[in-house]
Enzyme design. Structure first.
Site, PDB file in Angstrom:
ATOM      1  CE  LYS A   1      -6.201  -7.589  -2.193  1.00 20.19           C
ATOM      2  NZ  LYS A   1      -5.945  -7.171  -0.826  1.00 20.19           N
TER       3      LYS A   1
ATOM      4  CE  LYS B   1     -13.927  -2.320  -0.048  1.00 17.33           C
ATOM      5  NZ  LYS B   1     -13.662  -2.044   1.379  1.00 17.33           N
TER       6      LYS B   1
ATOM      7  CE  LYS C   1      -4.469  -1.381   1.812  1.00 20.00           C
ATOM      8  NZ  LYS C   1      -5.536  -1.108   2.768  1.00 20.00           N
TER       9      LYS C   1
HETATM   10  P1  AMP Z   1     -11.384  -4.601   2.709  1.00 19.80           P
HETATM   11  O1  AMP Z   1     -12.089  -4.331   1.442  1.00 19.80           O
HETATM   12  O2  AMP Z   1      -9.901  -4.481   2.567  1.00 19.80           O
HETATM   13  O3  AMP Z   1     -11.939  -3.887   3.885  1.00 19.80           O
HETATM   14  O4  AMP Z   1     -11.624  -6.152   3.009  1.00 19.80           O
HETATM   15  C1  AMP Z   1     -12.733  -6.658   3.698  1.00 19.80           C
HETATM   16  C2  AMP Z   1     -12.721  -8.170   3.717  1.00 19.80           C
HETATM   17  O5  AMP Z   1     -12.792  -8.676   2.385  1.00 19.80           O
HETATM   18  C3  AMP Z   1     -11.463  -8.773   4.334  1.00 19.80           C
HETATM   19  O6  AMP Z   1     -11.812  -9.932   5.054  1.00 19.80           O
HETATM   20  C4  AMP Z   1     -10.629  -9.139   3.135  1.00 19.80           C
HETATM   21  O7  AMP Z   1      -9.734 -10.200   3.391  1.00 19.80           O
HETATM   22  C5  AMP Z   1     -11.698  -9.561   2.144  1.00 19.80           C
HETATM   23  N1  AMP Z   1     -11.239  -9.364   0.765  1.00 19.80           N
HETATM   24  C6  AMP Z   1     -10.900  -8.189   0.168  1.00 19.80           C
HETATM   25  N2  AMP Z   1     -10.515  -8.379  -1.103  1.00 19.80           N
HETATM   26  C7  AMP Z   1     -10.621  -9.729  -1.323  1.00 19.80           C
HETATM   27  C8  AMP Z   1     -10.371 -10.556  -2.453  1.00 19.80           C
HETATM   28  N3  AMP Z   1      -9.961 -10.060  -3.622  1.00 19.80           N
HETATM   29  N4  AMP Z   1     -10.592 -11.893  -2.319  1.00 19.80           N
HETATM   30  C9  AMP Z   1     -11.027 -12.425  -1.153  1.00 19.80           C
HETATM   31  N5  AMP Z   1     -11.277 -11.680  -0.053  1.00 19.80           N
HETATM   32  C10 AMP Z   1     -11.079 -10.353  -0.127  1.00 19.80           C
END
Ligand code: AMP
Ligand code: TRP
Length: 344
Positions: A207, A210, A120
């Protein structure tokens, strides 16, 4: 059995999601879908982690609307807020307080190993905020403030949960005299299902995220059926038919990603899904994936839209969650402060 012993036997889930932009299929399959399944068996606390979101710059009005949108997405996906707690992180000040105490337990060397910070912060590390660097300490505080034992997340969060375990165990060593009095249980990551790391539709080695500049790289929970269909039609593939074994599949990142998404959406193992498609080309597979994705996501986005018409109701749900979260968090923090030696 003493209260302390029974407390140690109790399972409790904590997980969080950042209110930054659109939720996507990775968030759903890697996290939220599992939360929905687990909430019936284990008492669960889910948080919209706005304190985490501001580790990178956020526009204040957008942060507010994203908080509502993420709450709506979580409820629309099936989290029952009568059964589980849903709240936004900054409304429970104990998160920040415990994070400070953990800042004084966690070692710089442990944070220097965090791969997500390196990704990041990128090349210009000097310019990253102290908050972004310390973010895993706050995450440990989130989990341990509720003495949580299980943390369902996507694969990318595994290292942060290992750090939370290190912090918990170090805290126990520093402030309790023998193992039986350990204050924190070590939380277990729960990385469940066939899509624990959903990849970009444009590049199977990246990956799904967002923050990817290309909207075509992800399926948003708010996408229309037409958008879902177009994105999957355009998703990168390779020219070969689908193989009959996982080893071969794993060598083909885009095929592996799309098959993993299919098997997770259809609640079957990758092995089983492969039986259905081995020898078939993407022109056969993609329409089936499109149907399944639309069938799963359309009711969620429909429900989200209807919930978002009543933002006051969402505020009420979050307020109620805040109260329930505080009931657990306040006494835990009080005990922590006592152990540390604060007069309070
Ligand atoms: P975040 O969007 O970073 O707040 O992530 C929220 C949740 O979604 C966390 O448990 C992450 O590990 C999961 N997550 C985010 N991106 C992915 C992805 N590409 N594949 C699987 N899980 C994800
Ligand atoms: N760091 C997590 C992410 O970006 C979100 C998060 C914050 C979290 N606190 C948490 C997840 C506690 C699980 C438990 O995805």
């Amino acid at each position: 059995m003493t209260n302390l012993q029974s407390d140690h036997l109790q399972k409790r889930i904590f997980s969080g999601i950042q209110p930054t932009g659109n939720l996507h299929l990775g968030n759903y399959l890697g996290a939220i879908k599992n939360w929905v399944n687990l909430q019936n068996d284990i008492y669960s606390i889910f948080s919209i982690v706005d304190l985490h979101a501001i580790t990178v710059p956020q526009e204040p009005s957008k942060l507010k609307s994203s908080t509502h949108e993420v709450a709506a997405a979580i409820i629309a996906s099936g989290i029952d807020t009568d059964k589980s707690i849903l709240f936004n992180q900054s409304s429970v000040k104990e998160h920040a307080e415990l994070a400070w105490i953990f800042n004084c337990v966690c070692r710089i060397g442990w944070l220097n190993r965090m791969t997500q910070f390196k990704e990041k912060a990128g090349k210009n590390r000097e310019n990253a905020t102290v908050g972004l660097y310390g973010y895993p300490v706050l995450m440990a505080a989130d989990i341990l403030l509720y003495k949580s034992t299980h943390v369902p997340v996507g694969d990318d969060q595994k290292q942060h949960i290992e750090l939370a375990r290190d912090i918990a165990s170090s805290f126990n060593n520093m402030f309790t005299s023998d193992e039986e009095d350990d204050f924190f249980d070590l939380p277990e990551p729960q990385i469940i299902g066939e899509a624990t790391r959903v990849m970009s539709l444009r590049d199977g080695t990246k990956k799904m995220s967002k923050s990817d500049a290309s909207d075509a790289s992800r399926i948003n929970l708010t996408d229309t059926a037409e958008e879902i269909s177009n994105k999957i039609k355009k998703a990168k593939t390779d020219p070969h038919p689908l193989p009959d074994n996982i080893e071969e599949l794993k060598e083909r990142p885009e095929a592996h990603n799309l098959m993993s998404i299919y098997s997770s959406l259809s609640d079957q193992t990758l092995e089983k899904a492969l039986i259905e498609f081995s020898g078939k080309g993407f022109s056969y597979f993609k329409p089936r994936l499109i149907d399944l994705a639309i069938e799963t996501l359309s009711p969620i986005s429909r429900e989200m839209r209807s919930l978002l018409k009543y933002r006051n109701e969402i505020d009420k749900i979050l307020k109620n969650g805040e109260q329930k979260a505080k009931e657990i968090a306040e006494p835990v923090l009080k005990d922590v402060k006592n152990l540390v030696g604060f007069v309070n």
